[in-house]
Scaffold this motif. Structure first.
Motif, PDB file in Angstrom:
ATOM      1  N   ALA A   1      34.409 -46.772  -2.959  1.00 38.76           N
ATOM      2  CA  ALA A   1      33.239 -46.567  -3.817  1.00 38.76           C
ATOM      3  C   ALA A   1      33.197 -47.591  -4.945  1.00 38.76           C
ATOM      4  O   ALA A   1      32.135 -48.145  -5.264  1.00 38.76           O
ATOM      5  N   ASP A   2      34.342 -47.861  -5.539  1.00 35.66           N
ATOM      6  CA  ASP A   2      34.398 -48.878  -6.604  1.00 35.66           C
ATOM      7  C   ASP A   2      33.990 -50.253  -6.058  1.00 35.66           C
ATOM      8  O   ASP A   2      33.268 -51.016  -6.722  1.00 35.66           O
ATOM      9  N   PHE A   3      34.470 -50.575  -4.870  1.00 32.14           N
ATOM     10  CA  PHE A   3      34.135 -51.870  -4.257  1.00 32.14           C
ATOM     11  C   PHE A   3      32.624 -51.985  -4.044  1.00 32.14           C
ATOM     12  O   PHE A   3      32.021 -53.040  -4.285  1.00 32.14           O
ATOM     13  N   ALA A   4      32.020 -50.883  -3.573  1.00 39.23           N
ATOM     14  CA  ALA A   4      30.591 -50.894  -3.247  1.00 39.23           C
ATOM     15  C   ALA A   4      29.706 -50.629  -4.455  1.00 39.23           C
ATOM     16  O   ALA A   4      28.474 -50.669  -4.328  1.00 39.23           O
ATOM     17  N   LYS A   5      30.348 -50.345  -5.620  1.00 41.12           N
ATOM     18  CA  LYS A   5      29.587 -49.990  -6.833  1.00 41.12           C
ATOM     19  C   LYS A   5      28.709 -48.770  -6.569  1.00 41.12           C
ATOM     20  O   LYS A   5      27.514 -48.717  -6.914  1.00 41.12           O
ATOM     21  N   MET A   6      29.309 -47.791  -5.922  1.00 41.07           N
ATOM     22  CA  MET A   6      28.648 -46.524  -5.624  1.00 41.07           C
ATOM     23  C   MET A   6      29.557 -45.398  -6.091  1.00 41.07           C
ATOM     24  O   MET A   6      30.731 -45.606  -6.419  1.00 41.07           O
ATOM     25  N   SER A   7      29.019 -44.187  -6.079  1.00 42.57           N
ATOM     26  CA  SER A   7      29.863 -43.012  -6.263  1.00 42.57           C
ATOM     27  C   SER A   7      30.455 -42.632  -4.906  1.00 42.57           C
ATOM     28  O   SER A   7      29.916 -43.018  -3.855  1.00 42.57           O
ATOM     29  N   PRO A   8      31.551 -41.861  -4.878  1.00 41.67           N
ATOM     30  CA  PRO A   8      32.084 -41.398  -3.587  1.00 41.67           C
ATOM     31  C   PRO A   8      31.032 -40.638  -2.780  1.00 41.67           C
ATOM     32  O   PRO A   8      30.975 -40.779  -1.558  1.00 41.67           O
ATOM     33  N   GLU A   9      30.213 -39.856  -3.468  1.00 45.61           N
ATOM     34  CA  GLU A   9      29.167 -39.103  -2.764  1.00 45.61           C
ATOM     35  C   GLU A   9      28.161 -40.047  -2.101  1.00 45.61           C
ATOM     36  O   GLU A   9      27.695 -39.779  -0.982  1.00 45.61           O
ATOM     37  N   GLU A  10      27.843 -41.142  -2.793  1.00 41.47           N
ATOM     38  CA  GLU A  10      26.900 -42.107  -2.216  1.00 41.47           C
ATOM     39  C   GLU A  10      27.505 -42.802  -0.991  1.00 41.47           C
ATOM     40  O   GLU A  10      26.804 -43.073  -0.005  1.00 41.47           O
ATOM     41  N   VAL A  11      28.799 -43.097  -1.055  1.00 42.51           N
ATOM     42  CA  VAL A  11      29.458 -43.729   0.099  1.00 42.51           C
ATOM     43  C   VAL A  11      29.391 -42.806   1.315  1.00 42.51           C
ATOM     44  O   VAL A  11      29.034 -43.235   2.424  1.00 42.51           O
ATOM     45  N   ILE A  12      29.708 -41.524   1.105  1.00 41.74           N
ATOM     46  CA  ILE A  12      29.651 -40.571   2.219  1.00 41.74           C
ATOM     47  C   ILE A  12      28.226 -40.416   2.722  1.00 41.74           C
ATOM     48  O   ILE A  12      27.983 -40.288   3.928  1.00 41.74           O
ATOM     49  N   SER A  13      27.267 -40.460   1.798  1.00 42.42           N
ATOM     50  CA  SER A  13      25.870 -40.367   2.217  1.00 42.42           C
ATOM     51  C   SER A  13      25.507 -41.529   3.141  1.00 42.42           C
ATOM     52  O   SER A  13      24.842 -41.341   4.174  1.00 42.42           O
ATOM     53  N   VAL A  14      25.944 -42.738   2.773  1.00 42.92           N
ATOM     54  CA  VAL A  14      25.671 -43.902   3.631  1.00 42.92           C
ATOM     55  C   VAL A  14      26.345 -43.730   4.988  1.00 42.92           C
ATOM     56  O   VAL A  14      25.740 -43.969   6.045  1.00 42.92           O
ATOM     57  N   ILE A  15      27.606 -43.307   4.978  1.00 40.14           N
ATOM     58  CA  ILE A  15      28.362 -43.163   6.231  1.00 40.14           C
ATOM     59  C   ILE A  15      27.708 -42.122   7.139  1.00 40.14           C
ATOM     60  O   ILE A  15      27.610 -42.310   8.352  1.00 40.14           O
ATOM     61  N   THR A  16      27.254 -41.007   6.559  1.00 39.38           N
ATOM     62  CA  THR A  16      26.678 -39.947   7.389  1.00 39.38           C
ATOM     63  C   THR A  16      25.226 -40.239   7.794  1.00 39.38           C
ATOM     64  O   THR A  16      24.688 -39.546   8.653  1.00 39.38           O
ATOM     65  N   GLN A  17      24.621 -41.239   7.197  1.00 38.53           N
ATOM     66  CA  GLN A  17      23.259 -41.617   7.589  1.00 38.53           C
ATOM     67  C   GLN A  17      23.239 -42.838   8.506  1.00 38.53           C
ATOM     68  O   GLN A  17      22.171 -43.275   8.934  1.00 38.53           O
ATOM     69  N   THR A  18      24.406 -43.369   8.787  1.00 37.58           N
ATOM     70  CA  THR A  18      24.500 -44.550   9.660  1.00 37.58           C
ATOM     71  C   THR A  18      24.529 -44.123  11.122  1.00 37.58           C
ATOM     72  O   THR A  18      25.285 -43.229  11.500  1.00 37.58           O
ATOM     73  N   ASP A  19      23.700 -44.737  11.927  1.00 38.67           N
ATOM     74  CA  ASP A  19      23.750 -44.535  13.374  1.00 38.67           C
ATOM     75  C   ASP A  19      24.727 -45.552  13.944  1.00 38.67           C
ATOM     76  O   ASP A  19      24.410 -46.743  14.052  1.00 38.67           O
ATOM     77  N   TYR A  20      25.901 -45.051  14.287  1.00 40.82           N
ATOM     78  CA  TYR A  20      26.956 -45.955  14.751  1.00 40.82           C
ATOM     79  C   TYR A  20      26.794 -46.293  16.230  1.00 40.82           C
ATOM     80  O   TYR A  20      26.384 -45.449  17.039  1.00 40.82           O
ATOM     81  N   PHE A  21      27.165 -47.503  16.556  1.00 39.16           N
ATOM     82  CA  PHE A  21      27.192 -47.980  17.942  1.00 39.16           C
ATOM     83  C   PHE A  21      28.640 -48.344  18.275  1.00 39.16           C
ATOM     84  O   PHE A  21      29.297 -49.052  17.503  1.00 39.16           O
TER      85      PHE A  21
END
Length: 239
Positions: A108-128
């Motif tokens: 989260a620090d690397f991405a300049k996000m909160s931990p919640e925002e990182v998880i939000s991105v991960i759970t909204q990503t359609d992985y291939f």
């Protein structure tokens, strides 16, 4: 680039399509894999897709590299890379509470996000799923947004637990067993991606798609318990 045929010992032929981690390139590889598998070519034992190529294992007593190349060239010329009838979609549980996400704050620090925002991105990503590797059944999945394109750790850790979900270099993996790693742990999945107790031990295949679903510790424990005593139905993972 033009497709290249590369010898891989006396029992393997690599069909190389390019050099990048790219979904269009991967679609070509998956299409050739399906064509080879459907064709039932004499002597072909197994096909193994990677980021940039398809490895064809064969029995040299039944065929040869030159015969395989002659058979593969017309298949490659007619590839339909927009078609993958075998691809499936999975919804995998992901818990990021407590010790399950030991590197989440760092990511989260690397991405300049909160931990919640990182998880939000991960759970909204359609992985291939590009490929399996490193350990049995371990999926290499893309693609995370550029903000989460974090490099691997300079000093790997000696052990992370089975089911750890980890990110690095814009990709995400799930460990099928406890292993050392240089990737960053952002959560844990209670459903094994490799289980010798199942009829098909490998859960995911290249070309499949995955979306993570955030669960709390109680649901994680429930799923883990049902997996352990055989009550968990893989149909629950239908995306």
């Amino acid at each position: 680039m033009a497709v290249q045929f590369l010898a891989s010992g006396d029992t393997g032929l690599t069909v190389q399509f390019g050099f990048d981690v790219d979904r269009a390139l991967s679609a070509q590889i998956m299409a050739l894999r399906a064509a080879v598998d459907d064709a039932g070519l004499a002597g072909v034992i197994e096909t193994v897709p990677t980021y940039r190529s398809l490895l064809v294992h064969y029995n040299p007593m039944e065929t040869s590299q030159s015969k395989l190349i002659a058979a593969l060239k017309p298949m490659i010329a007619q590839l339909d890379s927009g078609k993958n009838d075998k691809a499936r979609t999975f919804s995998l549980p992901l818990c990021w509470e407590g010790d399950f996400a030991t590197d989440l704050t760092h990511v989260a620090d690397f991405a300049k996000m909160s931990p919640e925002e990182v998880i939000s991105v991960i759970t909204q990503t359609d992985y291939f799923i590009y490929m399996l590797g490193f350990a049995p059944g371990m999926p290499y999945m893309g693609d995370l947004p550029e903000a989460l394109n974090i490099p691997r750790k300079k000093v790997p850790v000696k052990r992370v637990e089975k089911g750890s979900v980890m990110v690095a270099t814009g990709l995400t993996v799930i460990y099928p067993s406890a292993n050392p790693t240089g990737w960053h742990v952002v959560g844990r999945c209670p459903v094994p991606v490799f289980d010798l107790g199942r009829a098909d031990p490998v859960l995911l295949s290249p070309g499949d798609r995955v979306r993570f679903r955030a669960v709390d510790g109680a649901e994680f424990a429930d799923i883990e318990g049902r997996v352990a005593d055989g009550r968990f139905d893989l149909e629950e993972l239908a995306g």
